[in-house]
Design an enzyme around this catalytic site. Structure first.
Site, PDB file in Angstrom:
ATOM      1  CB  SER A 216      -0.900  -0.181   1.180  1.00 22.79           C
ATOM      2  OG  SER A 216      -1.633   1.306   1.305  1.00 22.79           O
ATOM      3  CG  HIS A 217       0.727   4.463  -2.922  1.00 21.30           C
ATOM      4  ND1 HIS A 217       0.399   3.425  -3.529  1.00 21.30           N
ATOM      5  CD2 HIS A 217       1.338   4.939  -3.667  1.00 21.30           C
ATOM      6  CE1 HIS A 217       0.737   3.210  -4.956  1.00 21.30           C
ATOM      7  NE2 HIS A 217       1.407   4.412  -5.023  1.00 21.30           N
ATOM      8  CB  VAL A 218      -1.418   5.107   3.130  1.00 28.04           C
ATOM      9  CG1 VAL A 218      -1.543   5.603   4.683  1.00 28.04           C
ATOM     10  CG2 VAL A 218      -1.661   6.072   2.137  1.00 28.04           C
TER      11      VAL A 218
END
Length: 122
Positions: free
Chosen positions: A9-11
């Site tokens: 995930s990007h986060v």
């Protein structure tokens, strides 16, 4: 267990949250996460993905991601690992949860792939 899950995930909080959620139904499935960048920024990292592959005790990994650039880093990492990594272009939360629950009860990978087909991102 010979099969595991990798969440990209990007986060950081999204990756950790999805992992926490699926551990509720898949306590015995190895799950590793590659999420966010080192300084807490939003993004994905080839190095973090490779680390998630290596830290996962399973030989066959089902990989799930949130956005397109994560897929590019995953594809590059898949080319560089000795592990058998299956990349899913499916809705992250629903498909990772479903796959982990099915792995928990030792469902064959082919059956999991078939079950996830309706979740494919169009």
């Amino acid at each position: 267990m010979n099969n595991g899950v990798v969440i990209v995930s990007h986060v950081k909080e999204i990756g950790e949250g999805v992992s926490r959620l699926i551990k509720e139904v898949a306590k015995d499935v190895p799950i590793t996460v590659a999420a966010g960048l080192d300084q807490g920024e939003i993004g994905t990292s080839f190095d973090k993905i490779m680390e998630a592959f290596e830290q996962n005790s399973a030989q066959t990994l089902l990989a799930f991601y949130d956005l397109g650039s994560a897929k590019m880093n995953l594809e590059l990492a898949i080319d560089m690992t000795e592990k058998d990594v299956r990349l899913f272009d499916t809705a992250l939360v629903e498909s990772a949860y479903t796959a982990a629950a099915l792995l928990q009860v030792e469902t064959p990978i082919a059956a999991i792939e078939e079950q996830l087909t309706p979740l494919k991102v169009k």
